[in-house]
Write an enzyme that holds these catalytic residues in place. Structure first.
Site, PDB file in Angstrom:
ATOM      1  N   SER A 146      72.270   7.073 -20.874  1.00 53.71           N
ATOM      2  CA  SER A 146      72.381   7.342 -19.441  1.00 53.71           C
ATOM      3  C   SER A 146      73.640   6.666 -18.937  1.00 53.71           C
ATOM      4  CB  SER A 146      71.163   6.773 -18.706  1.00 53.71           C
ATOM      5  OG  SER A 146      71.370   6.741 -17.306  1.00 53.71           O
ATOM      6  N   TYR A 159      64.980   0.335 -17.167  1.00 50.65           N
ATOM      7  CA  TYR A 159      65.656   1.536 -17.660  1.00 50.65           C
ATOM      8  C   TYR A 159      67.089   1.207 -18.086  1.00 50.65           C
ATOM      9  CZ  TYR A 159      67.444   6.372 -17.432  1.00 50.65           C
ATOM     10  OH  TYR A 159      68.024   7.581 -17.710  1.00 50.65           O
TER      11      TYR A 159
END
Length: 321
Positions: A146, A159
């Protein structure tokens, strides 16, 4: 002139997290180019729907429901791949979990869950698959990290930590395997319209956290069409690209982080101050579809993301009365 065959035609691919969202779209795109696809995810019902969709489109696809964080899962998956298709050629690590909230509302187990899902599980599966991948003339690993694995976005700390680790492993793995014929592509997507805001887990003040995250994940200028993202990911892997950054906003952020890390850190600190505080009675681990009911965000703001989620089998959000 005869078109050159796609590098993944008649190859075998394993895609984790492929019952919905980006994982499902990557599996569909691989199948469109002639790959045989093994799907895997935890939700057996959603996985069954995904398998039926792909097979209805003519794909040679089969699914295995499993918990990717179970240390025995890599062997189960590879045994299933070998039994159905033979040796593995392409591994796509796409499974993930999004936890949204301030650090004060998070627990150690949230970080462990994120690391198990997005770092240790791909690590174990990749190591188990290396024998097949080294023997293949098209050996390929795709790690979906990401932009949060390069830029520490606030209120996404579990995350971010897991995606930083995944990106580091993927980039290091490419260097390790450079002389063995195995291509490794690290994908750093920005926000994508997959309906992820309805499946994310929210902490602290779930309604307030949902409002900013769902709005950002649905805005055209900030988020990307997931079908287009899947096409770009498969194309980058087919061309053996080392890295792919998706969305204009993510590309700007990555360049700014590289050129001016101190400035980027100050900007992120300012952003963090605008996000919801923990609150007097913080709540923990509320799924997005439930957090939406505590949000005052108008439904039209998330319309694009909601429609994408409906197409990609994410949990349905609330509707205004």
């Amino acid at each position: 002139m005869t078109a050159r065959p796609h590098r993944f035609a008649n190859r075998t691919a394993l895609v984790t997290g492929s019952s919905r969202g980006l994982g499902l779209l990557i599996a569909r795109e691989l199948a469109r180019h002639g790959a045989r696809v093994m799907l895997c995810a935890r939700d057996a019902d959603a996985l069954g729907r995904a398998e039926r969709q792909l097979r209805a489109d003519g794909a040679d696809a089969v699914a295995l429901s499993c918990d990717i964080t179970d240390p025995e899962t890599p062997r189960r998956l590879l045994d299933a791949v070998h039994e159905r298709f033979g040796p593995l050629d392409i591994l796509v690590n796409s499974a993930g979990i999004i936890q949204v909230g301030p650090v004060e509302a998070l627990r150690e187990e949230d970080f462990r869950q994120a690391m198990e899902t997005m770092y240790f599980a791909p690590l174990r599966l990749t190591l188990a698959a290396l024998t097949d991948l080294r023997a293949s003339s098209a050996g390929t690993v795709v790690t979906v990290s990401s932009v949060g694995g390069r830029i520490p976005a606030p209120h996404l700390l579990p995350y971010v930590a897991a995606k930083f680790a995944a990106a580091g492993f993927s980039q290091g793995l490419r260097a390790e395997l450079a002389g063995m014929g195995v291509s490794v592509t690290t994908v750093l997507p920005g926000l994508m319209r997959t309906g992820s805001h309805t499946a994310a887990r929210f902490h602290g003040r779930p309604g307030a956290e949902y409002s900013w995250f769902a709005a950002a994940a649905s805005m055209p200028l900030l988020s990307m069409d997931a079908e287009r993202a899947a096409r770009a990911i498969v194309r980058a892997a087919e061309r053996r690209r080392p890295e792919l950054v998706l969305t204009p906003a993510a590309k700007v952020g990555v360049r700014l982080q590289g050129l001016a890390p101190a400035t980027t850190a100050r900007l992120l600190g300012l952003v963090a101050r605008t996000l919801p505080a923990t609150g007097d009675r913080p709540r923990h681990d509320v799924q997005g579809a439930r957090a939406a009911k505590q949000s005052s965000l108008p439904a039209w703001v998330t319309a694009l993301g909601d429609r994408a989620g409906a197409r990609l089998a994410e949990p349905r959000p609330r509707t205004d009365p």
